[in-house]
Design a protein around this motif. Structure first.
Motif, PDB file in Angstrom:
ATOM      1  N   SER A 120       0.850  -1.333  -0.457  1.00 41.13           N
ATOM      2  CA  SER A 120       0.077  -0.181   0.476  1.00 41.13           C
ATOM      3  C   SER A 120       0.809   1.335   0.361  1.00 41.13           C
ATOM      4  O   SER A 120       0.589   1.875  -0.238  1.00 41.13           O
ATOM      5  N   SER A 121       2.108   1.147   0.908  1.00 41.81           N
ATOM      6  CA  SER A 121       3.002   2.137   0.495  1.00 41.81           C
ATOM      7  C   SER A 121       3.712   2.555  -0.724  1.00 41.81           C
ATOM      8  O   SER A 121       3.715   3.419  -1.330  1.00 41.81           O
ATOM      9  N   MET A 122       3.964   2.103  -1.297  1.00 40.55           N
ATOM     10  CA  MET A 122       3.857   1.518  -2.985  1.00 40.55           C
ATOM     11  C   MET A 122       3.014   2.476  -4.437  1.00 40.55           C
ATOM     12  O   MET A 122       3.116   3.594  -4.692  1.00 40.55           O
ATOM     13  N   GLU A 147       4.796   6.679  -1.993  1.00 40.07           N
ATOM     14  CA  GLU A 147       5.499   6.504   0.084  1.00 40.07           C
ATOM     15  C   GLU A 147       7.236   5.978  -0.810  1.00 40.07           C
ATOM     16  O   GLU A 147       7.612   6.142  -0.039  1.00 40.07           O
ATOM     17  N   ILE A 148       6.649   4.786  -1.710  1.00 42.40           N
ATOM     18  CA  ILE A 148       8.205   4.243  -1.676  1.00 42.40           C
ATOM     19  C   ILE A 148       7.927   4.610  -3.841  1.00 42.40           C
ATOM     20  O   ILE A 148       7.657   4.225  -4.104  1.00 42.40           O
ATOM     21  N   ASN A 149       9.398   4.864  -3.973  1.00 44.16           N
ATOM     22  CA  ASN A 149       9.381   5.226  -5.820  1.00 44.16           C
ATOM     23  C   ASN A 149      10.816   4.442  -6.611  1.00 44.16           C
ATOM     24  O   ASN A 149      11.354   4.964  -6.874  1.00 44.16           O
ATOM     25  N   ARG A 150      11.219   3.629  -5.207  1.00 40.55           N
ATOM     26  CA  ARG A 150      12.259   2.993  -5.476  1.00 40.55           C
ATOM     27  C   ARG A 150      12.634   1.940  -5.258  1.00 40.55           C
ATOM     28  O   ARG A 150      12.015   1.775  -3.985  1.00 40.55           O
ATOM     29  N   LEU A 151      13.514   0.693  -5.848  1.00 36.71           N
ATOM     30  CA  LEU A 151      13.521  -0.020  -5.057  1.00 36.71           C
ATOM     31  C   LEU A 151      14.758  -0.385  -4.885  1.00 36.71           C
ATOM     32  O   LEU A 151      15.323  -0.006  -6.600  1.00 36.71           O
ATOM     33  N   GLY A 203      12.850   4.968   0.397  1.00 33.35           N
ATOM     34  CA  GLY A 203      12.028   5.423   0.909  1.00 33.35           C
ATOM     35  C   GLY A 203      12.345   7.151  -0.202  1.00 33.35           C
ATOM     36  O   GLY A 203      13.581   7.136  -0.187  1.00 33.35           O
ATOM     37  N   ASN A 204      11.695   8.528   0.019  1.00 31.78           N
ATOM     38  CA  ASN A 204      11.567   9.538  -0.836  1.00 31.78           C
ATOM     39  C   ASN A 204      12.971  10.486   0.458  1.00 31.78           C
ATOM     40  O   ASN A 204      13.159  10.004   1.037  1.00 31.78           O
TER      41      ASN A 204
END
Length: 438
Positions: free
Chosen positions: A32-34, A38-42, A67-68
């Motif tokens: 849900s965060s992605m 809220e999460i823009n990268r792995l 995270g950002n």
């Protein structure tokens, strides 16, 4: 190609890889965060655990969310990270209680298990902190290893700066930095670090190799902190001494990366024009290759081999012969009960053994009474301050302190590197390389 060009090229490369990594991640659970952005990268993370009999593998690769960039912080693209392990195992504070060790060792090598668990924790809002089951991200569980701070010896370039920072903040995108291991820094050898405050970043001069800078935040910093602690004791001993010409005897135990840093910093610190006759330094080597490596570099330092093949009494007698009697201070990085017991046997009444704070938690309960009976003291040494890390960087960059030898390996070879470290096949330090920007 400039660092800025290399950074832009890496950003493009990572952008193309992101979709593939997101798909792999979301195959096993949607975060849900992605979804909320809220999460823009792995990114990939290498987790190095303690070698033991329960598992064949001790190095795990995971895909973890990033995270950002914090409004007043930065994100660091890790280029180099110091690779370490330690023999003494201890349970990580973030171990997963619902899995037994054998099951954990088997499943942690499977990226699908890691991705699914991460996604589940993200959905529950528990990533990066303990939840009701005392769980954190699965890449930080089991028997944790890697010197004092697992994967925290890192150096790289600033990938992005926070939106609330001004141009006068003192840092720029693409700038070379190393990271002070502050409380709460994420564990593991991750290729991207999110740093909440710029004060934890140490600028790296252009004339200092980033691979060398990656060795400074823990090993060199703790060595500096130990020498500064020893210096205070030496000053007090000189003030109390009736013989102003009598030198203080300092024994440094071990010739791993930490002890080699201590030896170099001690030589730079004490063997000056004003103090070269006030301190006698001896190194007790725990490994033959470490002893030979150090012997060729320092002429005014005594060496004694602490071979485990000899009886304890023989080792103590050999040490006392090399030191011309009992010593006043021991800096012991042996991290074992046997090493500390031997150090106390080589110490004067009223003498001091300096050990790391981490080691102190394990050994002080066993040895405090014994030291008190002998009128000796065991003092924990803190890691060191940000200001001291700035000073270490300056001294190494100015060639006032020569770093120990090191060898760089691609991060993909982490498992092989740890195997070689276990068998003492890598002289000096081993450094993992995540990106090629130099």
């Amino acid at each position: 190609m400039t660092i800025a060009d290399s950074l832009n090229q890496l950003k493009m490369q990572m952008k193309t890889e992101l979709t593939e990594r997101q798909n792999e991640f979301l195959m096993y659970g949607r975060s849900s965060s992605m979804e909320k952005g809220e999460i823009n990268r792995l990114c990939r993370q290498v987790s190095i655990e303690s070698p033991n009999l329960l598992k064949g593998d001790c190095v795990y690769n995971a895909i973890v969310p990033v995270g950002n960039c914090p409004p007043k912080g930065a994100r660091i693209l890790v280029v180099y990270a110091g690779a370490c392990y330690r023999r003494a195992r201890e349970t990580s504070n973030s171990s997963i209680g619902s899995l037994n060790q054998e099951q954990l060792c088997r499943e942690m090598s499977d990226i699908s298990f890691t991705a699914a668990a991460l996604a589940q924790m993200q959905s529950a809002g528990s990533y990066g902190r303990e939840n009701s089951l005392s769980q954190t991200s699965p890449q930080n569980c089991g028997y944790r290893d890697a010197a004092l701070f697992p994967g925290f010896e890192v150096a790289g370039v600033i990938e992005s700066l926070g939106s609330e920072l001004k141009s006068t903040c003192g840092f720029t995108v693409g700038q070379r930095v190393c990271l002070y291991p502050y409380d709460g820094v994420p564990a593991g050898y991750s290729e991207i670090f999110v740093v909440p405050d710029l004060r934890y970043l140490i600028p790296i001069p252009d004339n200092l190799e980033l691979s060398v800078a990656a060795m400074l935040p823990t090993g060199a910093l703790l060595a500096m902190s130990s020498i500064l602690s020893a210096h205070k004791i030496i000053d007090n001993l000189h003030k109390k001494s009736k013989d102003a010409n009598k030198p203080v005897k300092l024994l440094i135990v071990g010739t791993g990366g930490l002890a080699l840093w201590t030896l170099r910093i001690a030589a730079q610190h004490f063997y000056t024009k004003d103090s070269k006759d006030k301190v006698e330094i001896t190194v007790a080597s725990l490994r033959d290759e470490g002893l030979e490596m150090a012997k060729h570099e320092f002429e005014n330092i005594n060496f004694v081999q602490w071979s485990e093949d000899l009886y304890e009494k023989q080792l103590i007698e050999r040490t006392l012969d090399s030191c011309n009697g009992l010593v006043d201070i021991v800096i012991d990085f042996g991290t074992t009960s046997r090493s500390l017991h031997r150090s106390l046997q080589c110490l004067n009444d009223g003498g001091v053994v300096l050990i790391s704070e981490e080691t102190a938690e394990k050994l002080l309960p066993k040895f405090s009474r014994k030291a008190e009976e002998r009128k000796q003291h065991i003092e924990p040494v803190p890691l060191g301050t940000i200001e001291q890390l700035h000073e270490v960087v300056r001294l190494v960059a100015n060639n006032e302190i020569t770093p120990p030898p090191h060898t760089v390996f691609p991060a993909e070879q982490a498992a092989e590197v740890i195997r070689k470290l276990v068998h003492s096949e890598i002289p000096g330090r081993a450094i993992l390389k995540f990106h090629d920007i130099e």
